[in-house]
Write an enzyme that holds these catalytic residues in place. Structure first.
Site: not given
Length: 791
Positions: A309, A509, A513
């Site tokens: 990410d 995080d 996700d």
């Protein structure tokens, strides 16, 4: 007392059998053979009783157990009258149980030490002084006081300078200095003077509450290789019995059968493999990486495709102020607008507030205390600072009527750069626009290169952000493909597509996700700033705010798996060879027992090398070098305003009459401060980098840009000296060209220093400058466009 002995039964059995074996040897050496035989017999019976108990327990669980070999070896030793062999087997059996128990306890300890420092109370700052309260009662926005030696109770933002011992989270022994406006995490310890802070999270949502939950999940489950070893050990039992039976049948000598049973040892399978895996979990826990079991460690070692990410993972996740735009000839300078904004934001717990306060402190500004503060969620904050009414927020909330042209230009620039904007009004009039960016972590490019060296073949960026900022970050970090505009379902689809080609590691995080983390071969969550759904879904959790810890975790996981395989291969190879020798009648039961002990000790010793530090991505520096880097980084931060002035002065030369006095003032700072700093870096910083990274080739790029900066400042100086105070448009074109070129070189050079040099000591780079320069081609995929095509 009995209960305590039961908890330490492996230690008691190992000590007792060892003492009996040693006593028997001493008695035998003194000619007292009967007493020696009695001591060895007692040890053998203890071992027989222990193995009988473990077999009964396994039968109740309806599990196969390899302890049947030890039971038969002990019983056979008694049958053929070899109590010494039985005693040696008993010592081995007890020692193996003790080693396994200690290894598991060590892993539990290294994981639990992260949670044991969880704070219990906090002190709220009131008009009558600090008032102690349970930490659960702290709410975001509370002003707290943390005394010297006290634990930071909740996540928060500093109102004063603070020095913190973060070793419980990062493993770094040196205290870290933080400026006012920076974020601090619960569980760290105040290693300096008392300071004040604003709480930004409740205790339940703070870092250490998440760590406690993570520790509960991180008990060492069996890895696939360990489960394979367990199955192989069970299959080893009938092979051993068959070989012992053949040896007896062919020779007619039961001693040979007992010798085969005595020397047969599946301990390399039963102990060496799990000890190596547990040791790896233990080592990673000390570095702030919580692995939820051996299976997760093994999948981490097997990963070949890495998916990231962007926000909060490859980027810092904390906005940094990059610029303050004010109208030309406006009543307030950019510095004054920033000072007033920082004064107001001191009382806010908003994410952007800390960045604004920290930027003002970096520039040497002293924000005044605000009054009559009123903050409305989604509508900004307003109050009185130094007698002026200041309002910060969105354009629609701070400006009445149409936006001035300079504000529209600032917003357009922010859209192109992917920046955040905070509009400022002072006494009801538009005063400035503050631009903030989420910078790339300086450690990220080096970490990606290290992972490629370790065997990661493909790196993919998967983000919900727009394509332009995603592509920029991807190029800076050096990924192979970029998927932008992805929602959680898109991320899940990308992970599944990559998982179909090779084992994957997904790093994120945020809450969005979590599905991708759960679907990947192994999910890695960054939870340094608190627990999120991603931490619950992930297999590996980084509780340190350092993305480069992932590279060390992958290297450790792969090394521990190699050690586990090596220990098993060596141990079982020697064990099978010894069994064949015993079956041929070339090994007595006593010699076989001693050889078995040596094989077990050797295999376990190989497994324990997993506790020894191996190759690391992070670099260890000498204390003197760390001090030098800290001093140079402080100067590096002081140079940021000078660098930004280069562009501001160039922008100011856009309309006549062209006044070159600001250029001449800037040149004074460039010559006296900036060049002096660059020369100090050439003399002190580059030698440290060369020692740490392996030679002067690692510093050649920075040395070249040092020379280019000095060259460009000299050209600008000569050009301005040849011009009069008032210059024409053609002259100014040359000056602006030189200024913009110098600005580009300085920005690129600063980014290179933060990535290549100052990131060697992670706590140094707490507010890295944004990256706008990029290289290397990437494949860009837009998830929104793909969804349209699919529909």
């Amino acid at each position: 007392m009995m209960r305590r002995w039961w908890r330490q039964r492996e230690q008691a059995l190992s000590l007792t059998t060892t003492v009996l074996l040693a006593a028997g040897l001493a008695l035998s050496g003194g000619g007292r053979d009967e007493a020696a035989a009695l001591a060895w017999l007692t040890a053998t019976l203890l071992g027989l009783g222990w193995s009988t108990a473990t077999l009964v327990a396994a039968a109740r669980r309806r599990e196969a157990s390899v302890d049947v070999i030890a039971w038969l070896a002990l019983a056979g030793s008694l049958w053929i009258g070899e109590p010494l062999a039985g005693a040696v087997i008993a010592v081995m059996l007890a020692g193996g149980a003790l080693l396994e128990s200690r290894a598991e306890a060590r892993a539990r300890h290294d994981l639990s030490v992260l949670a044991n420092r969880a704070p219990r109370t906090a002190r709220r700052d009131t008009v009558t002084g600090p008032v102690e309260m349970p930490v659960d009662e702290v709410t975001p926005g509370d002003h707290l006081v943390v005394g010297a030696g006290e634990v930071v109770p909740v996540d928060g933002r500093l109102l004063d300078r603070g020095v913190l011992d973060e070793s419980a989270l990062t493993g770094e022994p040196a205290p870290v200095e933080h400026r006012a406006g920076e974020d601090v995490r619960s569980g760290t310890v105040n290693a300096g003077q008392p300071f004040r802070m604003t709480a930004t999270a409740t205790a339940e949502a703070s870092t250490y509450a998440g760590v406690v939950r993570l520790v509960e999940q991180a008990r060492a489950q069996s890895a696939p290789f360990v489960r394979f070893a367990d199955r192989a050990a069970v299959a080893f039992v009938p092979v051993t019995l068959l070989l012992a039976g053949i040896a007896w049948a062919l020779s007619g000598d039961p001693v040979r059968a007992v010798a085969v049973l005595v020397v047969a040892t599946p301990c390399p399978l039963l102990l060496a493999a799990p000890i190596a895996i547990i040791s790896g979990i233990s080592r990673m826990a000390r570095g702030g990486v919580v692995v939820k079991g051996g299976a997760a460690l093994e999948r981490l070692a097997a990963g070949r495709v890495l998916l990231f990410d962007k926000t909060g993972t490859l980027t810092a996740g904390r906005p940094v102020l990059t610029e303050v735009i004010t109208p030309v000839g406006g009543p307030l300078s950019a510095a004054e607008v920033l000072r007033l904004a920082a004064g107001l934001e001191q009382s806010s717990a908003h994410l952007l507030a800390g960045a604004i306060v920290a930027a003002a402190r970096d520039r040497g500004l002293r924000p005044a205390a605000p009054e009559q503060v009123r903050e409305r969620h989604g509508h900004g904050i307003e109050g009185v600072v130094d007698g002026r009414r200041v309002h910060l927020g969105k354009a629609s909330d701070t400006v009445r009527g149409p936006l001035p042209a300079w504000m529209r230009h600032a917003r357009r620039r922010a859209d192109l750069d992917g920046s955040l904007t905070v509009f400022a009004a002072v006494d009801g009039e538009p005063a400035g626009v503050l631009l903030l960016e989420d910078p790339v972590r300086p450690q990220a490019p080096r970490m990606v290169r290290a992972l490629r060296t370790a065997g990661i073949g493909r790196v993919v960026l998967v983000t919900g952000d727009h394509a332009d900022p995603a592509e920029t970050v991807g190029r800076v970090v050096g990924v192979d493909a970029v998927h932008a505009g992805c929602d959680p379902a898109d991320k899940l689809r990308v992970v599944r597509a990559e998982q179909a080609t090779a084992p994957t590691i997904m790093v994120g995080d945020g809450i969005n996700d979590a599905p991708a983390l759960a679907a990947a071969g192994v999910g890695v969550a960054l939870a340094a700033r608190g627990a999120t759904a991603s931490s619950e879904a992930a297999d590996v959790v980084l509780v340190v705010d350092r993305i480069d810890a992932l590279a060390d975790a992958v290297l450790t996981a792969r090394r521990c798996r190699r050690i586990a395989v090596l220990a098993v291969a060596v141990g079982m190879g020697l064990s099978v060879a010894a069994m064949l020798v015993a079956a041929a009648g070339l090994l007595s039961p006593v010699a076989g027992a001693l050889m078995q002990e040596g094989i077990d000790v050797g295999a376990i010793a190989i497994a324990l090398t997993a506790l020894v530090p191996g190759r690391r991505h992070t670099v260890r520096l000498r204390p003197a070098d760390v001090d030098t880097l800290r001093g140079l980084y402080a100067e590096h931060q002081e140079m940021r305003p000078v660098v930004e002035r280069v562009r501001v002065v160039a922008d100011g030369l856009d309309v006549p009459p062209y006044d070159l006095d600001p250029v001449r003032d800037l040149l004074g700072d460039l010559r006296d401060r900036l060049l002096a700093h660059e020369r100090a870096e050439e003399a002190e910083l580059l030698p440290i980098m060369a020692r740490a990274l392996g030679g002067v080739e690692a510093t050649s790029g920075l040395s070249r840009t040092h020379a280019e900066i000095e060259h460009q400042v000299g050209r600008l100086d000569r050009t301005v000296r040849d011009l009069s105070r008032q210059a024409d448009a053609e002259d100014v074109t040359d000056v602006r060209r030189l200024l913009y070129g110098l600005y580009a070189i300085l920005r690129l050079h600063n980014d290179q220093e933060e990535e290549g040099a100052f990131s060697l000591v992670p706590p140094l780079v707490s507010t890295p400058s944004p990256h706008r320069f990029h290289s290397a081609a990437t494949t860009v995929s837009h998830c929104e466009e793909e969804r349209k095509e699919e529909s």
